[in-house]
Design an enzyme around this catalytic site. Structure first.
Site, PDB file in Angstrom:
ATOM      1  N   SER A   1       0.831  -1.208   0.000  1.00 25.65           N
ATOM      2  CA  SER A   1       0.000   0.000   0.000  1.00 25.65           C
ATOM      3  C   SER A   1       0.869   1.263   0.000  1.00 25.65           C
ATOM      4  CB  SER A   1      -0.909  -0.010   1.225  1.00 25.65           C
ATOM      5  OG  SER A   1      -0.116  -0.047   2.396  1.00 25.65           O
TER       6      SER A   1
ATOM      7  N   CYS B   1      -3.791  -4.865  -7.695  1.00 28.24           N
ATOM      8  CA  CYS B   1      -3.352  -3.474  -7.838  1.00 28.24           C
ATOM      9  C   CYS B   1      -3.633  -2.960  -9.247  1.00 28.24           C
ATOM     10  CB  CYS B   1      -1.873  -3.346  -7.539  1.00 28.24           C
ATOM     11  SG  CYS B   1      -0.869  -4.200  -8.741  1.00 28.24           S
TER      12      CYS B   1
ATOM     13  N   GLU C   1      -8.497   4.070  -2.025  1.00 27.55           N
ATOM     14  CA  GLU C   1      -8.278   2.763  -2.652  1.00 27.55           C
ATOM     15  C   GLU C   1      -9.093   1.747  -1.854  1.00 27.55           C
ATOM     16  OE1 GLU C   1      -4.458   0.745  -2.212  1.00 27.55           O
ATOM     17  OE2 GLU C   1      -4.783  -0.301  -4.098  1.00 27.55           O
TER      18      GLU C   1
HETATM   19  P1  NAD Z   1       0.452  -3.638   3.005  1.00 31.04           P
HETATM   20  O1  NAD Z   1       1.117  -2.376   2.637  1.00 31.04           O
HETATM   21  O2  NAD Z   1      -0.451  -3.656   4.196  1.00 31.04           O
HETATM   22  O3  NAD Z   1       1.555  -4.778   3.306  1.00 31.04           O
HETATM   23  C1  NAD Z   1       2.613  -5.034   2.401  1.00 31.04           C
HETATM   24  C2  NAD Z   1       3.796  -5.595   3.166  1.00 31.04           C
HETATM   25  O4  NAD Z   1       4.236  -4.629   4.119  1.00 31.04           O
HETATM   26  C3  NAD Z   1       3.484  -6.875   3.953  1.00 31.04           C
HETATM   27  O5  NAD Z   1       4.574  -7.757   3.847  1.00 31.04           O
HETATM   28  C4  NAD Z   1       3.314  -6.374   5.385  1.00 31.04           C
HETATM   29  O6  NAD Z   1       3.690  -7.341   6.347  1.00 31.04           O
HETATM   30  C5  NAD Z   1       4.240  -5.177   5.440  1.00 31.04           C
HETATM   31  N1  NAD Z   1       3.762  -4.132   6.364  1.00 31.04           N
HETATM   32  C6  NAD Z   1       2.470  -3.827   6.660  1.00 31.04           C
HETATM   33  N2  NAD Z   1       2.427  -2.805   7.541  1.00 31.04           N
HETATM   34  C7  NAD Z   1       3.702  -2.454   7.806  1.00 31.04           C
HETATM   35  C8  NAD Z   1       4.301  -1.455   8.636  1.00 31.04           C
HETATM   36  N3  NAD Z   1       3.563  -0.627   9.371  1.00 31.04           N
HETATM   37  N4  NAD Z   1       5.639  -1.379   8.665  1.00 31.04           N
HETATM   38  C9  NAD Z   1       6.403  -2.202   7.928  1.00 31.04           C
HETATM   39  N5  NAD Z   1       5.893  -3.161   7.128  1.00 31.04           N
HETATM   40  C10 NAD Z   1       4.560  -3.295   7.059  1.00 31.04           C
HETATM   41  O7  NAD Z   1      -0.320  -4.161   1.712  1.00 31.04           O
HETATM   42  P2  NAD Z   1      -1.299  -5.405   1.570  1.00 31.04           P
HETATM   43  O8  NAD Z   1      -2.591  -5.105   2.255  1.00 31.04           O
HETATM   44  O9  NAD Z   1      -0.607  -6.675   1.896  1.00 31.04           O
HETATM   45  O10 NAD Z   1      -1.512  -5.421  -0.019  1.00 31.04           O
HETATM   46  C11 NAD Z   1      -2.455  -4.601  -0.677  1.00 31.04           C
HETATM   47  C12 NAD Z   1      -1.839  -3.316  -1.159  1.00 31.04           C
HETATM   48  O11 NAD Z   1      -0.738  -3.598  -2.021  1.00 31.04           O
HETATM   49  C13 NAD Z   1      -2.800  -2.473  -1.985  1.00 31.04           C
HETATM   50  O12 NAD Z   1      -2.644  -1.128  -1.619  1.00 31.04           O
HETATM   51  C14 NAD Z   1      -2.343  -2.714  -3.412  1.00 31.04           C
HETATM   52  O13 NAD Z   1      -2.652  -1.684  -4.323  1.00 31.04           O
HETATM   53  C15 NAD Z   1      -0.880  -2.834  -3.219  1.00 31.04           C
HETATM   54  N6  NAD Z   1      -0.244  -3.529  -4.332  1.00 31.04           N
HETATM   55  C16 NAD Z   1       0.465  -2.770  -5.221  1.00 31.04           C
HETATM   56  C17 NAD Z   1       1.056  -3.376  -6.313  1.00 31.04           C
HETATM   57  C18 NAD Z   1       1.850  -2.582  -7.309  1.00 31.04           C
HETATM   58  O14 NAD Z   1       2.451  -3.166  -8.166  1.00 31.04           O
HETATM   59  N7  NAD Z   1       1.884  -1.265  -7.228  1.00 31.04           N
HETATM   60  C19 NAD Z   1       0.926  -4.763  -6.489  1.00 31.04           C
HETATM   61  C20 NAD Z   1       0.215  -5.505  -5.557  1.00 31.04           C
HETATM   62  C21 NAD Z   1      -0.385  -4.868  -4.474  1.00 31.04           C
END
Ligand code: NAD
Length: 496
Positions: A227, A282, A381
């Site tokens: 995210s 995404c 989103e």
């Molecule tokens: P997220 O950001 O919550 O988590 C992603 C990763 O970050 C995970 O491994 C999680 O453990 C870690 N994380 C979560 N909170 C954290 C924090 N406070 N500090 C450090 N690390 C942390 O995302 P999600 O819910 O797993 O996935 C969905 C999101 O990913 C959506 O926003 C989507 O758009 C995005 N996404 C983007 C793409 C792209 O190519 N731009 C591709 C796939 C998903």
């Protein structure tokens, strides 16, 4: 049913550690299916130490040998595609055919990485001065880390590690704690393919594991997908700690439908791109910009197709859309239905009305019509099966909305006017553009990534940008004496 326990993979084998754990759920039933270990400092240090120790040997492994292992890994992935797809579906919820598609897209990056001898060729200029040659070589960085989201537990890690490893780096994957099993299965397949211990490691966990990697002095680069708020945090923290970083963030993808478009094609596209994988992509389409006068006719076609979708468990071959990943996420997504209506939108299809037995994390496909840019459903989103229809009067008004949007991951235009499509691809401030294609995910030999708040850093994933991210160049200027001149050096390197 037995409960599974997922643990780290360090130095070629499972590594259990006492300490904090997370829960893993089966989204279609709501059942707690197992637990996953969360890394603390000792496991973080052990993973980095294993990757660091493996680096000199892997860096010196010939390209021929690296490619043999990559080819074997590719074969194993293909053989185990269905097994991986079922594993992904059981923890993520997406239908098995969709999960098999994600493995296939990851496999394409492995195939791209199999061409690494060609991709790592540097440049060579002979005789830049008398008997002086200049050339460049591409070298690996060392230990690199990948931090990945829940929505593609196999494909997104495979945007990163095949290229990183092919380039001669060693890798630590920190997958999402929500669906961690696929990453361990990938590690087992790497071992079976003959990858030396320590070259690919998996560290499970949450912020503690991530922060440990971001701060560790032996981690040279970080790739992140997730995210936008976390992507920004990863980018800033990793950069402050002196690391190379690419951080791909969230998205709000708009699909523009011009009056001359094939509306049946556009409606098919909106439904598959809006509700595939329950909108947890995404590259999902979340906003349809219907340019006057197509709004009513387009909505009718989208609505009709939506009402014929089969919603059910991912392992039922008749299901076209599964549940959402967690109960909390489902509830958050559903809250946009109430806020949308309260702020003036019309609920054309209400996903809360679907009936699926059991206590799974269900929300059916939903269409909000007459959405406007001030509404939360437009601004946020949502990352779920909610498609917003925004009526606009012209192409220019559609472009203004796209320009004003903070995200720039993917977009699509539906039209039969080549000139309009060409103008759109030229003007739009978005990283990946589809023309009559709703989900324009680039092939492995191009690079994947958005613009604006969908990317922090300057490198997209895989393709040549991936090779550049995981290597650094060295420029060499060399002078050798020419024996025909009696060993006397007559040349001088150029200055500068
Ligand atoms: P997220 O950001 O919550 O988590 C992603 C990763 O970050 C995970 O491994 C999680 O453990 C870690 N994380 C979560 N909170 C954290 C924090 N406070 N500090 C450090 N690390 C942390 O995302 P999600 O819910 O797993 O996935 C969905 C999101 O990913 C959506 O926003 C989507 O758009 C995005 N996404 C983007 C793409 C792209 O190519 N731009 C591709 C796939 C998903």
């Amino acid at each position: 049913m037995t409960s599974k326990h997922v643990t780290h993979w360090i130095n070629g084998k499972p590594a259990t550690a006492a300490g904090r754990q997370g829960d893993i759920y089966e989204p279609s039933t709501g059942r707690l299916s197992g637990t996953v270990d969360f890394a603390a400092q000792p496991e973080i240090d052990a993973a980095v130490a294993a990757a660091r120790a493996a680096f000199p040997g892997w860096r010196d492994t010939s390209l021929t040998q690296r490619v043999k292992i990559l080819f074997r890994f590719r074969e194993l992935l293909a053989e185990h595609r269905d097994e991986l797809a079922r594993l992904i579906s059981s923890e993520h919820g997406k239908v098995v055919s969709d999960a098999a598609g994600e493995v296939a897209r990851g496999l394409e990056v492995v195939e791209f990485a199999c061409g690494i001898p060609h991709l790592l060729k540097g440049g060579f200029s002979e005789n830049v001065s008398a008997r002086v040659d200049a050339y460049s070589i591409l070298q690996p960085l060392g230990v690199v880390a990948g931090i990945t989201p829940f929505n593609f537990p196999a494909m997104v890690p495979m945007w990163m590690f095949p290229v990183a490893i092919a380039c001669g780096n060693t890798f630590i994957l920190k997958p999402s704690e929500k669906d961690p099993s696929a990453s361990v299965r990938l590690a087992e397949l790497w071992a079976e393919a003959g990858l030396p211990d320590g070259v690919f490691n998996v560290l499970h966990g949450d912020k503690v594991a991530v922060d440990g990697l971001l701060r560790h002095p032996d981690v040279k680069a970080v790739s992140f997908v997730g995210s936008t708020p976390i992507a920004r945090y990863i980018y800033e923290t990793a950069a402050r700690n002196g690391k190379r970083v690419q951080a791909l963030g969230g998205a709000k993808n708009h699909m523009v439908v011009l009056p001359d478009a094939d509306l049946d094609l556009a409606a098919d596209a909106a439904v598959s791109a809006g509700f595939g994988s329950a909108g947890e992509r995404c590259m999902a389409i979340s906003v349809v910009l219907a340019v006057d006068p197509v709004g009513d006719e387009l909505l009718a076609k989208i609505k009709d197709r939506t009402q014929h979708l089969t919603i059910g468990p991912g392992d039922d071959p008749t299901s076209e859309m599964g549940p959402l990943v967690t109960r909390e996420h489902r509830d958050k997504v559903a809250s946009y239905l109430d806020s949308g209506v309260a702020q003036g939108a019309t609920l054309a299809v209400d996903g809360r009305e679907i009936q699926v037995p059991g206590d799974g994390f269900w929300l059916g496909p939903t269409i909000l019509d007459h959405v406007t840019p001030e509404m939360d459903a437009y601004k946020d989103e949502i990352f779920g099966p909610v498609l917003s229809i925004v009526r606009v009067t012209s192409y220019d008004e559609a472009m203004e909305l796209l320009d004003a949007n903070p995200y720039g991951n993917g977009t699509a235009i539906f039209t039969n006017d080549g000139g309009a499509a060409r103008r759109f691809q030229n003007e739009v401030e978005v990283g990946m553009v589809g023309i009559n294609v709703p989900i324009p995910v680039p092939m492995a030999y191009y690079s994947f990534g958005g613009w604006k708040s969908s990317l922090f850093g300057d490198s997209h994933a895989h393709g040549m940008e991936g090779v550049h991210f995981y290597t650094r160049t060295k420029a060499v200027t060399a002078r050798w004496l020419d024996p025909s001149h009696g060993g006397v050096n007559l040349g001088f390197p150029t200055n500068g």
